[in-house]
Design an enzyme around this catalytic site. Sequence first.
Site, PDB file in Angstrom:
ATOM      1  N   GLN A  43       0.824  -1.204   0.000  1.00  0.00           N
ATOM      2  CA  GLN A  43       0.000   0.000   0.000  1.00  0.00           C
ATOM      3  C   GLN A  43       0.864   1.262   0.000  1.00  0.00           C
ATOM      4  O   GLN A  43       1.663   1.470   0.913  1.00  0.00           O
ATOM      5  CB  GLN A  43      -0.916   0.030   1.219  1.00  0.00           C
ATOM      6  CG  GLN A  43      -1.933  -1.098   1.262  1.00  0.00           C
ATOM      7  CD  GLN A  43      -1.500  -2.209   2.197  1.00  0.00           C
ATOM      8  OE1 GLN A  43      -0.367  -2.678   2.135  1.00  0.00           O
ATOM      9  NE2 GLN A  43      -2.413  -2.631   3.067  1.00  0.00           N
ATOM     10  N   GLN A  67       0.232  -0.434  -5.909  1.00  0.00           N
ATOM     11  CA  GLN A  67      -0.934  -0.782  -5.097  1.00  0.00           C
ATOM     12  C   GLN A  67      -1.478   0.466  -4.413  1.00  0.00           C
ATOM     13  O   GLN A  67      -0.719   1.241  -3.825  1.00  0.00           O
ATOM     14  CB  GLN A  67      -0.567  -1.839  -4.050  1.00  0.00           C
ATOM     15  CG  GLN A  67      -1.755  -2.279  -3.203  1.00  0.00           C
ATOM     16  CD  GLN A  67      -1.435  -3.432  -2.269  1.00  0.00           C
ATOM     17  OE1 GLN A  67      -0.417  -4.091  -2.412  1.00  0.00           O
ATOM     18  NE2 GLN A  67      -2.309  -3.681  -1.309  1.00  0.00           N
ATOM     19  N   ASP A  68      -2.813   0.665  -4.513  1.00  0.00           N
ATOM     20  CA  ASP A  68      -3.495   1.781  -3.836  1.00  0.00           C
ATOM     21  C   ASP A  68      -3.066   3.156  -4.351  1.00  0.00           C
ATOM     22  O   ASP A  68      -2.902   4.104  -3.566  1.00  0.00           O
ATOM     23  CB  ASP A  68      -3.270   1.714  -2.322  1.00  0.00           C
ATOM     24  CG  ASP A  68      -3.984   0.540  -1.672  1.00  0.00           C
ATOM     25  OD1 ASP A  68      -4.617  -0.246  -2.391  1.00  0.00           O
ATOM     26  OD2 ASP A  68      -3.895   0.397  -0.444  1.00  0.00           O
ATOM     27  N   ASP A  91      -5.795  -2.973  -6.542  1.00  0.00           N
ATOM     28  CA  ASP A  91      -6.731  -2.073  -5.860  1.00  0.00           C
ATOM     29  C   ASP A  91      -6.371  -0.609  -6.069  1.00  0.00           C
ATOM     30  O   ASP A  91      -6.480   0.215  -5.152  1.00  0.00           O
ATOM     31  CB  ASP A  91      -6.749  -2.372  -4.351  1.00  0.00           C
ATOM     32  CG  ASP A  91      -6.989  -3.836  -4.034  1.00  0.00           C
ATOM     33  OD1 ASP A  91      -7.580  -4.543  -4.863  1.00  0.00           O
ATOM     34  OD2 ASP A  91      -6.567  -4.274  -2.945  1.00  0.00           O
ATOM     35  N   ARG A 136     -12.504  -5.874  -6.935  1.00  0.00           N
ATOM     36  CA  ARG A 136     -12.880  -6.851  -5.907  1.00  0.00           C
ATOM     37  C   ARG A 136     -13.489  -6.098  -4.734  1.00  0.00           C
ATOM     38  O   ARG A 136     -13.191  -4.915  -4.512  1.00  0.00           O
ATOM     39  CB  ARG A 136     -11.682  -7.695  -5.463  1.00  0.00           C
ATOM     40  CG  ARG A 136     -10.504  -6.907  -4.909  1.00  0.00           C
ATOM     41  CD  ARG A 136      -9.416  -7.856  -4.437  1.00  0.00           C
ATOM     42  NE  ARG A 136      -8.254  -7.145  -3.898  1.00  0.00           N
ATOM     43  CZ  ARG A 136      -7.322  -7.708  -3.134  1.00  0.00           C
ATOM     44  NH1 ARG A 136      -7.416  -8.989  -2.822  1.00  0.00           N
ATOM     45  NH2 ARG A 136      -6.294  -6.999  -2.698  1.00  0.00           N
TER      46      ARG A 136
END
Length: 530
Positions: free
Chosen positions: A324, A346-347, A368, A436
Site C-alpha cells: 500500500q 498498489q493503492d 486495488d 474486488r
Amino acid sequence: MMMNKHIALAFSIASLVILFLRLVHGAMITSCSQTPYPEVCNHFINNYNLPSTSLDETGLEFHDLAHKVTLNQAIEAHRLISVMDLNSFLKPGRLAWNDCLELYEDTVFQLNRSMSTNNPTDALTWISASLANHHTCKNGFVDLNMSSNLESFPNILLSNFSKLLSNTLAVQKAAALSSTMLNGKKNIIGGRRLLSDGLFPTWVSAAERKLLQSSGSAPKADIVVAKDGSGDYTTISEAVDASASGSGRFTIHVKAGIYKESVEIKNSNIMIIGDGIGATIVTGNANVYGGSTTFKSATFAITGDRFIARDITFENTAGPQNHQAVALRSGGDFSVFYRCSFRGYQDTLYVYSQRQFYRDCDIYGTQDFIFGDAVVVLQNCNIYVRKPLSGQQNTITAQGRTDPNENTGIIIHNSRVTAAGDLRPVQGSVETYLGRPYKEYSRTVFMQSNLDSLINPAGWLPWSGDFALSTLYYGEYKNTGGGADTSGRVKWPGYHVITNPTEAARFTVGNFLSGESWIPGTGVPFEGGL
C-alpha cells in the site's frame, strides 16, 4: 347546489393531501424500531428521556434526535481517544492512533454540518464520510499489525458507534426519499437546481474559468512555486502554508519540475495548476512497509472542500514490493481533477470520501489502485495496468462502501483500460480484474468504456470466499474491446450486466454525482448523461 360541489371538491383535495402525507410519512423513520440497530438506538435515545408524545407526525423530531445522539457520541469518542494512555503503544500504534484522532475530529465536523443542512444529499454524503472515517481509524492498526492496540480503545468506538452511524444514515436516507416525493425531480437532483451545460457554479469566478480554460503554461495565480527559485516559493508545501483560508479561491501555479515532498491541503477553495502531465510532478515513496498507514502514505492529500487540480502528476514510487502506497488521497467535497496523472502501484488513487470528479486523467497501478468510499465518477480517463509482483493478480478497483444506505460508489465512464508499457509484453501471464469487494456493500460500475483484452473473462475477483458477493453492486453497461465480453463473467448475486438505459442512467455524472450543479462546464468538460 354549486356550494355543495365546491365543498365536495375541497373534501376530495383534502383527502388526496392526507393520503399523500401518509405516504410520505410512511417513508420516514419515526422510531428506533424502524432503524437497522433498534437496541443501540433505544439505549442512547432513552438517555435523552424524550417522551414519545413529543414526536410530531412528520417524524422530524426523531430525525433530529438521531442525528444529535450520534454527534454527541462522536464528540465523546474523540475526547476519549484524545486522553488515551499510549504507554503500551509502540511507534506504529501511535501513528495509527494519531490517524484516529484526526479522523474523529473530522467526523464531528461532518456530523455537525449534516445536522445543519436541509439538503438530503449533502447529509447522506457527510454521514457516509463519517462511516469512512470510523473504518479507516481501525484499518490503520491492521495496516501496521497493531490490532492488539484496538483493545485499549473506548468500547463505544469498537461496538456501538458504527451502528449509530448506520441508524443515522438510514434515518437520513428515508428523509431524502420523502423529500423526493414532496419535491419531485423538476430539474432538481440532490436538492440543487441544475445549471445548463457550459455554465459554472457560483463558487467558480470569471478569473478561475479563464484559468481552467487556459492551455498555456503560465496562468495568473496568487502564488507561484518554482523549483529553480523563479517563483514565490520553491516547495508546494510552503505555498499551501501561505494560502489564504478565506472563502475566495486561492490559486497556486506550480511550474515544471519534480517536487519531492508530502503535501496536505486542509483549506477549502484551493486550486493547483501545473504545467502539464509529466512536466509538473509531485513525488514521494511513503508506504505501509515503510511504517506508514495507508491513510498517511499519500504523497498528496486533500481534506479541504472545492479543491481543483489541473495539468499535474501525482506519484508514489514505493513500487509493488512495498504494497500500500498512495499517490493521491482526496477527501474534500466537490473536488475536481482535470488532465492529471496518478502514478503508483498498489493503492495509487485513494478516492477517500465525499463528491469527486476526474476528467481526462491517467491512472496507473497494480492492485486495488482506484479505491475508497467516495461518490466519484472518472470520465474520459486512461487506466493503465502495470506489472505487479510475481504471482500477484491485478485488480483495478476496491470500493469501500460499508452500508447499503451510503450514496457512494466508483463509476468509470467513457474511459479506456489497457496495459501499461511494463505489463504489455507479459500481460498474458498476469490475471487482471475490474475489481474486488473491499467492503460488504462495494459498488462499482464500468460504463461505455473500452476494456482491453487483458481483462480476465470472469471480470471480477472475490475478496475472500463468498464475502460480499450477494450484497455488492457491480455493473457493466455497453463496454467495448477485447475484455468487454460478459458471457464468461462471475455469477454472483450482486453482479449485473446492465441492459436498461434507465438503470445505467442512475450512475451518470448528472444523477449519481449531481454534477450539473457543481462541475465547471466549460473549463472542465463533462457529459451529464450517457
